[in-house]
Motif scaffolding. Sequence first.
Motif, mmCIF file in Angstrom:
data_model
loop_
_atom_site.group_PDB
_atom_site.id
_atom_site.type_symbol
_atom_site.label_atom_id
_atom_site.label_comp_id
_atom_site.label_asym_id
_atom_site.label_seq_id
_atom_site.Cartn_x
_atom_site.Cartn_y
_atom_site.Cartn_z
ATOM 1 N N VAL A 153 2.881 3.134 11.571
ATOM 2 C CA VAL A 153 1.794 3.329 10.608
ATOM 3 C C VAL A 153 0.570 2.542 11.062
ATOM 4 O O VAL A 153 0.684 1.440 11.582
ATOM 5 C CB VAL A 153 2.202 2.900 9.179
ATOM 6 C CG1 VAL A 153 3.239 3.843 8.610
ATOM 7 C CG2 VAL A 153 2.700 1.464 9.144
ATOM 8 N N ASN A 154 -0.582 3.154 10.881
ATOM 9 C CA ASN A 154 -1.851 2.474 11.114
ATOM 10 C C ASN A 154 -2.703 2.649 9.866
ATOM 11 O O ASN A 154 -2.257 3.229 8.867
ATOM 12 C CB ASN A 154 -2.545 3.026 12.361
ATOM 13 C CG ASN A 154 -2.715 4.539 12.316
ATOM 14 O OD1 ASN A 154 -2.736 5.143 11.235
ATOM 15 N ND2 ASN A 154 -2.814 5.161 13.466
ATOM 16 N N ALA A 155 -3.927 2.171 9.909
ATOM 17 C CA ALA A 155 -4.792 2.235 8.734
ATOM 18 C C ALA A 155 -4.998 3.665 8.263
ATOM 19 O O ALA A 155 -4.890 3.966 7.065
ATOM 20 C CB ALA A 155 -6.133 1.575 9.049
ATOM 21 N N GLY A 156 -5.266 4.564 9.199
ATOM 22 C CA GLY A 156 -5.527 5.950 8.839
ATOM 23 C C GLY A 156 -4.334 6.623 8.190
ATOM 24 O O GLY A 156 -4.482 7.380 7.220
ATOM 25 N N LYS A 157 -3.144 6.354 8.709
ATOM 26 C CA LYS A 157 -1.945 6.990 8.150
ATOM 27 C C LYS A 157 -1.642 6.443 6.756
ATOM 28 O O LYS A 157 -1.222 7.190 5.865
ATOM 29 C CB LYS A 157 -0.753 6.780 9.076
ATOM 30 C CG LYS A 157 0.436 7.676 8.772
ATOM 31 C CD LYS A 157 1.556 7.485 9.789
ATOM 32 C CE LYS A 157 1.117 7.891 11.179
ATOM 33 N NZ LYS A 157 2.221 7.785 12.165
ATOM 34 N N ILE A 158 -1.864 5.151 6.563
ATOM 35 C CA ILE A 158 -1.625 4.560 5.248
ATOM 36 C C ILE A 158 -2.594 5.134 4.223
ATOM 37 O O ILE A 158 -2.221 5.402 3.077
ATOM 38 C CB ILE A 158 -1.731 3.022 5.322
ATOM 39 C CG1 ILE A 158 -0.504 2.461 6.050
ATOM 40 C CG2 ILE A 158 -1.844 2.407 3.930
ATOM 41 C CD1 ILE A 158 -0.518 0.966 6.255
ATOM 42 N N GLY A 201 -12.179 6.443 7.345
ATOM 43 C CA GLY A 201 -10.791 6.037 7.115
ATOM 44 C C GLY A 201 -10.624 4.525 7.031
ATOM 45 O O GLY A 201 -9.924 4.018 6.147
ATOM 46 N N ASN A 202 -11.268 3.796 7.933
ATOM 47 C CA ASN A 202 -11.154 2.335 7.919
ATOM 48 C C ASN A 202 -11.779 1.743 6.673
ATOM 49 O O ASN A 202 -11.286 0.745 6.125
ATOM 50 C CB ASN A 202 -11.804 1.744 9.175
ATOM 51 C CG ASN A 202 -10.970 1.978 10.426
ATOM 52 O OD1 ASN A 202 -9.881 2.539 10.359
ATOM 53 N ND2 ASN A 202 -11.485 1.550 11.565
ATOM 54 N N LEU A 237 0.807 -1.219 0.000
ATOM 55 C CA LEU A 237 0.000 0.000 0.000
ATOM 56 C C LEU A 237 0.847 1.279 0.000
ATOM 57 O O LEU A 237 0.579 2.230 0.732
ATOM 58 C CB LEU A 237 -0.950 -0.005 1.208
ATOM 59 C CG LEU A 237 -1.855 -1.249 1.336
ATOM 60 C CD1 LEU A 237 -2.575 -1.256 2.676
ATOM 61 C CD2 LEU A 237 -2.856 -1.300 0.191
ATOM 62 N N ASN A 238 1.881 1.283 -0.813
ATOM 63 C CA ASN A 238 2.768 2.441 -0.979
ATOM 64 C C ASN A 238 3.564 2.805 0.266
ATOM 65 O O ASN A 238 3.999 3.951 0.418
ATOM 66 C CB ASN A 238 1.969 3.670 -1.443
ATOM 67 C CG ASN A 238 1.496 3.543 -2.873
ATOM 68 O OD1 ASN A 238 2.207 3.025 -3.718
ATOM 69 N ND2 ASN A 238 0.271 3.992 -3.139
ATOM 70 N N THR A 239 3.740 1.857 1.150
ATOM 71 C CA THR A 239 4.606 2.104 2.302
ATOM 72 C C THR A 239 5.439 0.868 2.595
ATOM 73 O O THR A 239 5.095 -0.239 2.174
ATOM 74 C CB THR A 239 3.790 2.489 3.553
ATOM 75 O OG1 THR A 239 4.687 2.896 4.592
ATOM 76 C CG2 THR A 239 2.969 1.327 4.066
#
Length: 250
Positions: A38-43, A230-231, A7-9
């Motif tokens: 990193v969590n879901a929101g940051k990704i 976000g989720n 996911l681009n990270t």
Amino acid sequence: MNRISILNTTIDNLAMNDTLEVIQEAIAKNEQIHHVVVNAGKIVALQNDTQLRQSVNESDVINADGQAVVWASKFLGKPLKERVAGIDLMVNLVRFAHKQRHKIFFFGAKEEVVKKVVEIYSEQYSSKIIAGYRNGYFKREEEKDIAKQIANSGANILFVAISSPTKENFLYENKSILGNVNFIMGVGGSFDVVAGKVKRAPLWMQKSGLEWFYRFIQEPKRMWKRYLIGNSKFIVLVLKEKLFKNSKKV
């Protein structure tokens, strides 16, 4: 370190003990580690925020803070060992700092919150671990001076309790000024938890990936957009990556 890319990270496949060993070794060698979680929101955020993506992906150690990220890694065939929650890492490092006689600078949150955190840790351990503290309210033009203040404090460890993407970008843009600080890390709302302003979810909810829901219940008006929308976006991103991966195999 074994890094995965989703996911681009990029995320380091490290358990809590692994992460602590890496940090402790760097401090012993007087090196610097720029850490991020990193969590879901940051990704979701870094998909379109290229500055945040750079600030995250060019960090030295990247841990999965959210259980949803660990589940996604398994679903995408790149399983991470475990979740390394930022607040748990911070608590472990405060204990480590006390044992090793290191100093910590606490930067972020409201004045009364960060002051309370310093008071709690001074009482729990010793005031000798405190290099200094500052609230998280400042103007953009003040950043360099704040970084210099931290660098001149004698701190070995810096915790930054400011919301994303400000904390990630502050650390990335100022890490050369902070070069003599061995470990720099963004800890989000962790100061609020330590100070007792926000309650943390029970352990069973943390392990079940429901910590976000517990936080949402406490502050629904502020958190509904971050978590519910976000989720949902995170789930869509994971499914798209899974479908893209499968289509490449055909």
